[in-house]
Structures are given as C-alpha cells and as structure tokens.
Design a protein around this motif. Structure first.
Motif, short mmCIF file in Angstrom:
data_model
loop_
_atom_site.label_atom_id
_atom_site.label_comp_id
_atom_site.label_asym_id
_atom_site.label_seq_id
_atom_site.Cartn_x
_atom_site.Cartn_y
_atom_site.Cartn_z
N LEU A 697 39.19 49.08 21.49
CA LEU A 697 40.03 48.97 22.40
C LEU A 697 39.81 47.55 22.47
O LEU A 697 40.15 46.65 22.45
CB LEU A 697 39.22 48.95 23.58
N LYS A 702 39.79 46.78 33.85
CA LYS A 702 39.88 48.11 33.97
C LYS A 702 41.09 48.05 34.68
O LYS A 702 42.54 48.76 34.20
CB LYS A 702 38.26 49.22 33.86
N GLN A 706 44.94 49.95 33.96
CA GLN A 706 45.40 51.84 34.73
C GLN A 706 46.55 50.75 35.52
O GLN A 706 47.19 51.69 36.95
CB GLN A 706 43.93 51.45 35.88
N GLU A 851 43.04 52.06 24.59
CA GLU A 851 43.77 52.62 26.09
C GLU A 851 44.72 52.08 26.83
O GLU A 851 45.71 52.28 27.17
CB GLU A 851 42.45 52.53 26.77
N GLN A 854 48.11 53.73 25.63
CA GLN A 854 48.60 54.72 25.76
C GLN A 854 49.27 54.48 27.49
O GLN A 854 49.99 54.99 28.06
CB GLN A 854 47.21 55.48 26.93
#
Length: 911
Positions: A697, A702, A706, A851, A854
């Motif tokens: 990761l 976060k 996001q 992540e 992505q």
C-alpha cells in the motif's frame, strides 16, 4: 550474505563508564555508554531518545554539551552531533580515560598524563588541539574536576594519592595537595566556594577547602569499600551522596556532619556514577549491574525512594524464548532474574516480580539477591492460557521445586510444584502441554510427574515397571515434551534412553536407546520429530510415531549448547561452544548455512514468523537479534544466499542497528556509486520477482487517494453559491493617493502609464515566446527513459502532489484539436498518454501502492478515455491494462474470499 544477518542487541542499559548529564531547556538528558555505542535517555520518563552508531572500540569516557556528545575510544575521541559523527580527534598516543567539559573546550586526559585541550566551536575547521599539558612523572590520573569560580583551573586526582591544581592557560601546576595516603577514586565540586569532596579507595570521603588546604569534614563508609562516586545536592539541602564498590548509596548531612540514610540494595554491583539533578530532589545512579535508577527525596524522614529505573541482566542469560507471537522474549539469567524483553519497544521490558522481595529483604536485613529464586536452568510457556491461570513453569538450579508464573500480571504464581515429596531431588526438565492445562517435570533421580497448572495439584507420575526403582528413568531426566493432541509424552534420560508414554494413562508405549549419553532434546509438535543432542556432538532426528531415526547431522566440534526448530519444522538451528551457529534443512538433510562468532552462543530462539533469531552468548548480558534476510531477499532459492557447508565469520549485532558511524558513511557511499547500474537498481523498491505474492500500500492518508475518485463531487460542493460581485469602490490596480476627507483621489500620470504599458506588452510577448520552453517536473519525468528507477521516481513525485494538482497535471495532457493521425502520434501529449499507460501496467503488475494506483488509473481513464478509444495504438495498451487489472484483482479477491466467508458466517451465527 547469509540467511541471518546481525540486527541489534537489546537489554543493555549502561556499562562501567560514568554517565554524562545535561540540561536542554526544561528537560534533562543523561548519556550512558553501552560498549561501543552510547544511548541518551530523557530523565522525565527514562525513555530512550537516541542511539549512536557503533564505534571501532569500546567507549572509555563520555562528555556532552547541548547537541554534542564526546566519546573517547582507544586513543581517539569521536564527536557526535546528536547521532551523527562530525569529527574525530586524534592526538593521544595512549588510551584516553577522562573527559571534562570546560566552557567552550573539552579536556582529554590519557593514562600517561597527557592532557589535550580541544575547541568544539567550528569543529570542522579545528581538528587539532589548541593546547597540551603534560602532567608530572609518577602521577597516574584517576579523576579530574573543575572547581567552580576557579578560572582556567582544574583539579586532578591520582592513583598515588596526591592531587594537583593546574592552570590550563599557562600550562603550569599551581599547587599539589599531599592527599591522605590512599588512591583518589573520584572528586566533585560543591555548591560552596573553594570546597570539593574527594573519595578514596580506603572508603573515606574528605570534604576539603582548596583555598586554605584544610579538611572541612570527613566521612567513612561502613562497608569499607572504595568510594567510587560522589554528588552534592543543588536544591538547597545540605546533602552529599556517595556510592561504594558494594552497590550501597550513602546520604550524608553536611550540616549535622553525620550519616542521614543508607540505600543498602541500591545496586547489585559497584556504583559507577551519581548525580543530583539541578535544583531537584532527585538523585540518579548508575552501576556495573547494567541498571540506571532515579531516587527522589520526598518522604517525611528524608530517606530516598526509588522513582523510576531501567535495568537489564547483570549476568549472562541462560535460557531465552520468544513469546507473544515474537513481540517479546522471555529471558532467564545467571543473576536470578526472570525478564521479559520487548523486541519492538524497550520501554516495555521488565523483570517479573518474585513477590515482595524488596519488602522482605528490608525486614530481614538481607540483600534482595539472597531472597530471589536460584537461576533458571529450563522453562516452558504456553500462550493459550495466559488470561486464565499461570502459563509459565521454571526449573531452578539445585532446586527440588518448580515454580509457575502468571505473565498476564508479570508475577510469580501462587503454586509450587513439588514432585516426589518422599525423595526430593533437583528438577532438571519441564514442559507444558499444548492445551496449557498441565505441566510435566522431570527430576535428577529419574522421576517424572504431571501437575495441573490451575490448581497446582499432582495428576500422577510416569513409572516404568521394568526399572529397578519403578521410576521413569534410571538416571537424570534431561528433557520432557508433549505432543499437540495430549496423546503422547516423550522423555529422555541422561544414559541415552528415550521413552514414549501415553499422556493420559501414564503408561509406557515404546522406548529405544540412542547409544550414548544425551544432553538435550527438542520436540516439534507439527511434524512429530524429536531432535536429540548427545555428548558425541551429533544431532539425531527421530520419528516418534515410526520409532526410527530419520536424520543425522554432523559438523559441530564442541559441546552443543542449544537447539531450535523453525515454526514450519523445515529448519533446525543449533549452536555450539565452538562459536558456530548452523542451520540444517530437515527435508534436504544437509546444512544450508553456518556462521561463526567470537563469543559462543549459549541459547537461541527463532520467532514464530521466522523473521528474527535471538541469541544469548557467554559473558554477554544482552540478547542479540538477527534478521532473516531470506524473507526480504530477491534470491530465488536458498542456495543463492546461504553458505552451505561453509561457516562464515560474522560480528555480533551492536546496540544500534547502524553498523558504522557517519564518518565511514561517505566511504560507503563512494563505494556504492562506483558499482554497476544493475547493483544500483537492486537498491530500489522491491520488484514483483522478489516477493511474488506481496501487495504493498502507499501509506498515504485515506483522504488523499479517495479525493482523486470524488474530485468532481468535491469541486461541485466547494463551488460558490453566488457569482462574485463587482466591487463598489475603485479596482485595486488604479493608482490613488490618500486624502484627509476619506474620498478616493486618482493619480494621473498618462506619460508614465503609457511607458509602463509598453514595457508590459514587451514582457508579455517575451513570456509568450518562452512559454513553450517551460516544463513542469511532471512533463520532464514523462520524457525520461522509463525503467525501474524512473518508475520509482515518478511514483514518489505524484504521491507528493495534492489531488487537485495531480488532476491539473493529467488534464494538461488532453488533446483538444484533432490533427491528422500521422501528426497526432508525434505530439508530446499523445506520447505522454502512452507512457502513462505503460506506467500503470507496470505498477499494477508489481502490485505496488495498490490503492493509490487504482485511484490514479480511474482519474486518468476518466480524463483521457475518449482519446484512448479513438486511436488503435492506445487501444492495445488499454487492453493490456485491462487484462493486468483483471488478473491482479482475481488474486486479491481470492485472498479476501476466506475472510469474507468467516465474517459472513459469524455475522449470521447466533451465540
């Protein structure tokens, strides 16, 4: 590179070198020596803040000033700024024993009486001493102190007894004090002018007036040991603390000229250093017993009490074992202490309590060491019952009882296991069943008995009817073990007989004889193999069920000290007094690696995760950690990094994980820069070939990745409700002058304005010409040659961008006007889009920053999806990206599947 490489040593607090105390702002720090390195503790909680790199030799003296630490090793002095070595002073020809901070200078004194003066302001330019003083002949210096208010003067004590007062500026001896006919061990300046305290080897303390050369008062230790440390209180109390060679701290009242209190069991060894903290009723002490303690004077009777402390083993550990899934290490030492060391944070390390030892020792007027249990020679633990009852059992030297411990409370248990009360003999072996309910102990007479750990009640003994005495073995029991299902119990006798018992019925099922005397056995519950060590230095592996020998390992040339199976049972590790540590592959039946250390290994333990190996060594008080390089190496098999039958010489791990100081770092960097490009590429992030199943990761917040996904929603939410209004007053760019009425008065200078407009037009034209030459770091990285190095650099760059900045960089690559296909594929934007597709394919294949990648891929396809759809060359790369993404996600989904099943089952279950 071998399988296990040196990592670091734990359990070292201090050594025999006096510590150095300094105050920075409102906080106080203490610098202590630990062999070839030093550690700095914050006195507020005695938490470790700095560990220095390892020096070539052991530290002999310490001094500190603000961020600087001066450490004498051999005949050199290393200068550190925090943990980085900035200089090395080399002028002494003999070993440096004493260092003294003297204003903006440091005084160093060697065993031959040469004193050098060093300036540490502008240390890079001044590597040579600024002064040199040679002491008189037949004068061996033992201590040095600067009396307060004595400008440029130091007082030096000697082994012969006299003391000398020197002026380091004129390099002349001003006066010699005749002494008291005993070697001077320590001296310290007092808060009173002209007064110093001097400690002698005959146990006497002399408070002396230097100006009058008269003794003010003298005290004498009752223990008759040498006075090794002194310190005056600076908080207004007329106290003098003295430490002796027997570990006793005495507190003397200077006004009443008598002994005020004694801390009898302050330390288990000689006091090395004492220091009252500035303007505080706190005394700090260090000892050769590997402990650092703080005492506070806050009681009504004036006696000090222990405030906080850090300690380790004062004698070498005998047995060690990993506990709590490899986060802690249980260690039993020759100092009668049973300790729990934390591998992650040393502040959590502690000694297990033996129930009110201090209170009982004070009441009986005995030393704590005399009331402690004898040294542990063997122990076993079971984590499964830690919260229920005692889960550790220990056997002690020449003791007929086994003791249980409750690790949840770090305390000795309430039950004592006493096998064969009719004929008590020392217990030699112990084991806890896999369920954690039973403990099996074996004695020197051959008796084996089972106990319930919850109640401490005996649950029967194992007796062989064929033996003459109906005991388990005809001789000493050297080891016992239980299988994973409480079906079998295995025991071994000193005479070479191994027996397998029915655990519940306590009946003998089978037996065989090794043919020589046994020393130790280790049983692996998963594969059912029993490893035995005999006095012929041969390791034999037996299948307990098949009752036959399956492996035999030879190679050690001296007594084998310990054995350890890996958690999966594929490796067997063995240590010997010949200094070697050998790793045997059980399946291949051969040695796969071997190392040799200067100090023989006496005990070892491998963590359940097989990532850390812990070893204990003879004459070493710490526990040494070795890291398993095979878990992080890119080598495809063991043979590529292990040494096979060859034994490689290695050094023991140091207290610091850094193996060299900053002075050597430049040389190492130079060597690295001279290596080939392939070696340089190997130092970057782990590639998919190194660890095929690893998914990493990005460790970014976060919200950062996001926000890339929901950037349109965020922009819409932050959009102002009303359009900006036209300002009522004049625009800011119109020049105006202040007026007394408050009205705006515009400044008119048409000619100047016209000239300024022309200059602005010229500047704008020039800037438009140079606009094409300006490139962002994003564009420059895209035009670089793409390999593993630039992939890593590009990832680091975009991870440092904010979500909105990354969105702008990607949108700058949009192709707005449609050109001819031949011209379009040559445009920088088109080439950059293709390179970004290659970059995404590489990163997703490697499963790095999973992540974050992505989120970047979703934003990239959202912006450039239409361009990719319209051009065949980009479609091929997009199709490859889709296949890679599908394959990687299938593997990820498979990893999550078992967890989803368990969560679904538990959520639908009713308890």
């Amino acid at each position: 590179m071998g399988i296990f490489e040196p990592f670091r040593a734990i359990g070292y607090i201090t050594s025999t070198v006096p510590f150095s105390v300094q105050r920075l702002g409102t906080e106080t720090f203490v610098t202590v020596s630990v062999g070839k390195a030093f550690q700095i503790y914050n006195c507020a909680k005695l938490n470790l803040v700095i560990i220095s790199p390892q020096l070539p030799k052991k530290i002999r003296a310490l001094a500190s000033y603000r961020d600087f630490t001066f450490a004498a090793f051999g005949n050199e002095i290393a200068v550190f700024k925090r943990a980085h070595q900035v200089a090395t002073w080399s002028k002494h020809v003999a070993k440096v024993d004493l260092l003294l901070l003297f204003g903006e200078h440091v005084l160093s004194l060697d065993v031959e009486g040469n004193m050098f003066i060093w300036a540490f302001k502008g240390i890079e330019e001044h590597l040579a001493p600024v002064g040199h003083v040679e002491l008189c002949e037949k004068f061996t210096p033992t201590c040095i102190v600067h009396p307060d208010t004595y400008l440029n003067k130091v007082l030096v004590g000697s082994q012969e007894g006299p003391l000398q007062l020197w002026n380091i500026n004129t390099k002349k001896m001003l006066y010699q004090f005749k002494g008291w006919g005993s070697p001077v061990c320590c001296c310290v300046s007092s808060p009173a002018l002209d007064v110093v305290a001097i400690g002698c080897a005959d146990g006497k303390i002399h408070v002396h007036n230097l100006k009058l050369d008269q003794e003010v008062v003298s005290f004498e230790h009752a223990s008759r040991g040498a006075v090794t440390a002194l310190s005056f209180s600076t908080d207004g109390r007329p106290l003098l603390a003295s430490g002796g060679s027997f570990g006793v701290i005495s507190i003397w009242n200077l006004n009443k000229r008598r002994l005020q209190s004694v801390i009898r069991d302050a330390h288990d060894s000689s006091i090395i250093s004492l220091n009252f903290l500035a303007n505080e009723p706190v005394l700090m002490s260090a000892s050769a017993d590997n402990s650092l303690k703080m005492w506070i004077f806050d009681t009504n009777d004036g006696d000090p009490r222990l405030l906080r402390f850090r300690s380790g083993h004062s004698a070498p550990p005998l047995c060690i074992r990993f506990y709590s899934n490899g986060r802690h290490i249980l260690s039993a030492g020759q100092d009668r202490a049973f300790r729990l060391f934390s591998v992650i944070q040393e502040q959590q390390s502690r000694e297990l309590s033996q129930r009110h030892i201090s209170r009982r020792a004070k009441k009986l007027r005995l030393k704590e060491e005399e009331l402690k249990l004898k040294p542990v020679i063997a122990f076993d633990c079971a984590e499964i019952r830690e919260r229920d009852w005692c889960n550790v059992v220990t056997c002690h030297m020449d003791t007929a009882e086994a003791y249980v411990w409750r690790l949840q409370n770090f305390v000795l248990g309430e039950h004592i296991l006493k096998p064969c009360p009719e004929n008590p003999t020392p217990i030699k072996a112990c084991a806890i069943s896999a369920c954690g309910n039973f403990a099996v102990v074996g004695t020197a007479s051959g008796w084996i008995e089972r106990f319930n750990l919850q109640s401490g009640i005996s649950r029967g003994s194992y007796m062989d009817k064929s033996e003459t005495r109906s005991y388990s073995h005809d001789g000493e029991v050297i080891g016992v073990a239980c299988d994973s299902t409480n079906t079998l119990m295995i025991s071994a006798g000193y005479h070479g007989d191994i027996k397998v018992w029915d655990f519940k019925k306590r009946e003998l099922k089978s037996r065989w004889d090794v043919g020589c005397s046994l020393v130790k056995i280790i049983y692996h519950r998963v594969n059912g193999l029993l490893a035995t060590v005999a006095n012929d230095f041969v390791i034999r592996l037996y299948d307990v069920v098949a009752l036959r020998m399956v492996r035999e390992f030879r190679g050690h040339t001296d007594r084998i000290t310990d054995l350890c199976f890996s958690e999966d049972g594929k490796w067997l590790l063995s240590s010997s007094m010949d200094g070697s540590l050998r790793i045997w592959d059980v399946i291949l039946a051969k040695q796969i690696d071997g190392v040799h250390v200067d100090v023989p290994i006496t005990a070892l333990s491998l963590s359940p995760n097989m990532d850390i190996l812990a070893t204990a060594h003879s004459d070493q008080n710490g526990v040494y950690l070795w890291v398993n390089q095979s878990m992080y190496s890119g080598a495809p098999n063991v043979d590529s990094y292990a040494s096979g039958k060859n034994v490689v010489n290695v050094r023991l791990p140091s207290v610091s994980a850094l193996r060299y100081s900053e002075a050597d770092a430049d040389d190492k960097k130079t060597q690295v820069s001279e290596n080939s490009e392939s070696a340089t590429a190997a130092s970057f992030s782990i590639s998919p070939e190194q660890i095929p199943e690893l998914v990493t990761l990005s460790l970014l917040p976060k919200s950062q990745w996001q926000s890339l996904i929901n950037l349109d929603i965020i922009k819409a939410r932050n959009k102002p409700i009303e359009p900006p209004k036209k300002p009522e007053k004049a625009p800011f760019f119109l020049p105006s002058i202040p007026s007394l009425s408050g009205d705006i008065v515009f400044k008119s200078n048409e000619s100047d304005n016209d000239g300024e407009d022309e200059d602005k037009n010229k500047d704008s034209k020039n800037s438009m010409k140079n606009f094409d030459a300006l490139e962002s770091p994003f564009s420059k990285l895209l035009k670089s040659s793409w390999d593993s190095k630039y992939f890593s650099n590009f990832t680091d760059y975009i991870k440092g961008l904010s979500p909105s900045a990354l969105d702008i960089e990607l949108r700058m690559l949009e192709i707005i006007d449609e050109d001819v296909e031949e011209e379009l594929i040559q445009r920088p934007e088109f080439i950059s889009i293709g390179q970004l597709l290659d970059y995404l394919i590489h990163e997703i294949t490697c499963r790095n920053n999973f992540e974050f990648m992505q989120a970047v891929m979703r934003l990239f396809l959202k912006i450039h999806g239409e361009t990719i759809r319209c051009h065949p060359s980009l479609q091929e790369k997009a199709r490859k990206l889709l296949e890679t993404q599908s394959l990687v996600w299938q593997k990820m989904d498979k990893l999550f599947q078992s967890t989803r099943c368990i969560v679904t089952f538990l959520s639908n279950s009713q308890f």
